[in-house]
Enzyme design. Sequence first.
Site, PDB file in Angstrom:
ATOM      1  CG  ASP A 101      -7.240   3.578  -1.121  1.00  0.00           C
ATOM      2  OD1 ASP A 101      -7.777   2.466  -1.072  1.00  0.00           O
ATOM      3  OD2 ASP A 101      -7.306   4.381  -0.168  1.00  0.00           O
ATOM      4  CE  LYS A 154      -4.374   1.193   0.176  1.00  0.00           C
ATOM      5  NZ  LYS A 154      -5.556   0.542  -0.399  1.00  0.00           N
TER       6      LYS A 154
HETATM    7  P1  NDP Z   1     -12.783   8.303  -2.803  1.00  0.00           P
HETATM    8  O1  NDP Z   1     -11.739   9.298  -2.484  1.00  0.00           O
HETATM    9  O2  NDP Z   1     -13.238   8.152  -4.209  1.00  0.00           O
HETATM   10  O3  NDP Z   1     -14.085   8.593  -1.909  1.00  0.00           O
HETATM   11  C1  NDP Z   1     -14.058   8.681  -0.525  1.00  0.00           C
HETATM   12  C2  NDP Z   1     -15.399   9.232  -0.102  1.00  0.00           C
HETATM   13  O4  NDP Z   1     -15.521   9.183   1.305  1.00  0.00           O
HETATM   14  C3  NDP Z   1     -15.587  10.701  -0.498  1.00  0.00           C
HETATM   15  O5  NDP Z   1     -16.930  10.930  -0.811  1.00  0.00           O
HETATM   16  C4  NDP Z   1     -15.204  11.415   0.799  1.00  0.00           C
HETATM   17  O6  NDP Z   1     -15.728  12.720   0.921  1.00  0.00           O
HETATM   18  C5  NDP Z   1     -15.828  10.490   1.796  1.00  0.00           C
HETATM   19  N1  NDP Z   1     -15.288  10.699   3.130  1.00  0.00           N
HETATM   20  C6  NDP Z   1     -13.993  10.723   3.513  1.00  0.00           C
HETATM   21  N2  NDP Z   1     -13.914  10.951   4.841  1.00  0.00           N
HETATM   22  C7  NDP Z   1     -15.196  11.060   5.283  1.00  0.00           C
HETATM   23  C8  NDP Z   1     -15.768  11.284   6.537  1.00  0.00           C
HETATM   24  N3  NDP Z   1     -15.012  11.442   7.619  1.00  0.00           N
HETATM   25  N4  NDP Z   1     -17.127  11.342   6.631  1.00  0.00           N
HETATM   26  C9  NDP Z   1     -17.924  11.184   5.539  1.00  0.00           C
HETATM   27  N5  NDP Z   1     -17.416  10.968   4.313  1.00  0.00           N
HETATM   28  C10 NDP Z   1     -16.081  10.900   4.193  1.00  0.00           C
HETATM   29  O7  NDP Z   1     -12.270   6.902  -2.217  1.00  0.00           O
HETATM   30  P2  NDP Z   1     -12.721   5.437  -2.589  1.00  0.00           P
HETATM   31  O8  NDP Z   1     -14.177   5.415  -2.812  1.00  0.00           O
HETATM   32  O9  NDP Z   1     -11.814   4.912  -3.630  1.00  0.00           O
HETATM   33  O10 NDP Z   1     -12.345   4.657  -1.241  1.00  0.00           O
HETATM   34  C11 NDP Z   1     -13.189   4.677  -0.097  1.00  0.00           C
HETATM   35  C12 NDP Z   1     -12.756   3.600   0.878  1.00  0.00           C
HETATM   36  O11 NDP Z   1     -12.760   2.325   0.210  1.00  0.00           O
HETATM   37  C13 NDP Z   1     -11.338   3.744   1.442  1.00  0.00           C
HETATM   38  O12 NDP Z   1     -11.337   3.209   2.759  1.00  0.00           O
HETATM   39  C14 NDP Z   1     -10.516   2.841   0.555  1.00  0.00           C
HETATM   40  O13 NDP Z   1      -9.339   2.387   1.181  1.00  0.00           O
HETATM   41  C15 NDP Z   1     -11.487   1.699   0.350  1.00  0.00           C
HETATM   42  N6  NDP Z   1     -11.223   0.872  -0.822  1.00  0.00           N
HETATM   43  C16 NDP Z   1     -11.162   1.423  -2.063  1.00  0.00           C
HETATM   44  C17 NDP Z   1     -10.920   0.635  -3.169  1.00  0.00           C
HETATM   45  C18 NDP Z   1     -10.980   1.168  -4.545  1.00  0.00           C
HETATM   46  O14 NDP Z   1     -10.961   0.356  -5.490  1.00  0.00           O
HETATM   47  N7  NDP Z   1     -11.082   2.461  -4.745  1.00  0.00           N
HETATM   48  C19 NDP Z   1     -10.617  -0.813  -3.020  1.00  0.00           C
HETATM   49  C20 NDP Z   1     -10.809  -1.317  -1.667  1.00  0.00           C
HETATM   50  C21 NDP Z   1     -11.054  -0.471  -0.617  1.00  0.00           C
HETATM   51  P3  NDP Z   1     -14.805  14.012   0.608  1.00  0.00           P
HETATM   52  O15 NDP Z   1     -14.758  14.072  -0.888  1.00  0.00           O
HETATM   53  O16 NDP Z   1     -15.546  15.119   1.255  1.00  0.00           O
HETATM   54  O17 NDP Z   1     -13.466  13.744   1.237  1.00  0.00           O
END
Ligand code: NDP
Length: 455
Positions: free
Chosen positions: A175, A135
């Site tokens: 990610d 990672k």
């Molecule tokens: P993104 O950056 O695309 O999206 C993250 C989302 O979560 C955004 O909408 C963000 O809002 C929101 N967010 C972050 N912090 C908070 C909070 N404290 N309260 C409410 N909303 C919050 O990331 P991903 O969708 O790619 O990833 C999300 C999760 O999934 C992570 O934990 C990642 O490690 C996990 N994951 C992702 C994979 C992937 O293929 N992308 C694979 C496996 C796991 P804002 O824009 O305001 O920050």
Amino acid sequence: MLTAREPLSLAPAVAEVFETVKRRNPGELEFHRAVHEVLEIVAPVVERHPEYVEAKLLERICEPERQIIFRVPWTDDRGQVHVNRGYRVEFNSALGPYKGGLRFAPNVTASIVKFLGFEQVFKNALTGMPIGGGKGGADFDPKGRSDGEIMRFCQSFMTELHRHLGEHTDVPAGDAGVGERELGFLFGQYKRITNRYESGVLTGKGIAWGGSQVRPEATGYGTVYFVEEMLRMRDTSFDGRTVVVSGSGNVAVHAIEKAQQLGARVVACSDSSGFVHDADGIDVELLKEVKFVERARISAYAERRGSRATFVPEGCVWDVDCEIALPCATQNELDEEHARRLIERGLIAVGEGANMPCTAEAVKLFREAGVAFGPGKAANAGGVATSALEMQQNASRDSWTFEYTERRLLEIMRSIHATCYETAEEYGMPGDYLAGANIAGFVRVADAMLALGLI
Ligand code: NDP
């Protein structure tokens, strides 16, 4: 009966290993918790395998093979200089090249990257595909930055990282904070420095330049497929169910899309500024437009939806009632209080789309209440599995159709579910997916490490 994620004292065989991890990684609480969870669950497995103890398997599995920390200098649009810190933790390559995403967020630390890398090792093993675990990322906040600033940051980041990568060595993906735009800039710089069009060095690429169909959708879709299997074991389904999804990023949006395709009504989602409630069900096309095209805040969704949706600034999405919860935002976002309330209001299943979004206490409550709980290690493994499918396509210079790739994803998620379910049964914990996922992932990695000798 084993228990998982409960604040138990560890069995003597593993307690010493945990103490060493804490001593070597002081203050790294996220990493400590991730290690504790695995050690607690695998302790009885280790007791059955004296060869693991003799080979110091636990000590070795908790120590990354390599950790890289580097300076990332870059200039903003006004010519001002900034300095960030970049990370890549190459955790374990017993099953294949290091594989795992890059995260750009202001709260990225060595602890976060190590916890994610450690989880990734077992998650990747669960997919049954030939990939090790790693990672990386940086404490860079992409919010509000122009395309030019993002490009300069990515180029500087890759200028250092490229020497550690390779399609047979270490293959990052996206990610949080790293999507197709960032991967494009990273891949472009890698190509320029190495003078190689080495498609297999990064996954999550755009379709036109070596990416795979379904990769953007894979984590969210896969999470829903995993939950669908858990529901099927209980003779029910998504159809007609009320669902809440946290976040509105890559994972969340595609989880909403698939859940609604399966007949659910997703009534709320969020970002870090608050949440929207939309009783008719989230309009996923509008959400994609707001979040992926305009890169706007979630409040813009409610404004465009008119009277049908409400925006709750600073609100927590877990205050909204639902039968199925899909936390897809960030770590430790759903705590004990939320869990208790949701259970009282009729929650039947949770699928962790994000990595470790539920606190240890919340998970304990879910398990005690008999809520079907899909841990991230298993439930969100569809993303990395489809990355491995992207590597296969790159290696054979082929590209598959959306339908074929999605079918492969569905088969993989069903197989991960079956592995977790059967392993939990085998170890006397029927229905405990947390235990099943950790034990099955651990045994695969441990056996491969034994076979490769003391390295
Ligand atoms: P993104 O950056 O695309 O999206 C993250 C989302 O979560 C955004 O909408 C963000 O809002 C929101 N967010 C972050 N912090 C908070 C909070 N404290 N309260 C409410 N909303 C919050 O990331 P991903 O969708 O790619 O990833 C999300 C999760 O999934 C992570 O934990 C990642 O490690 C996990 N994951 C992702 C994979 C992937 O293929 N992308 C694979 C496996 C796991 P804002 O824009 O305001 O920050």
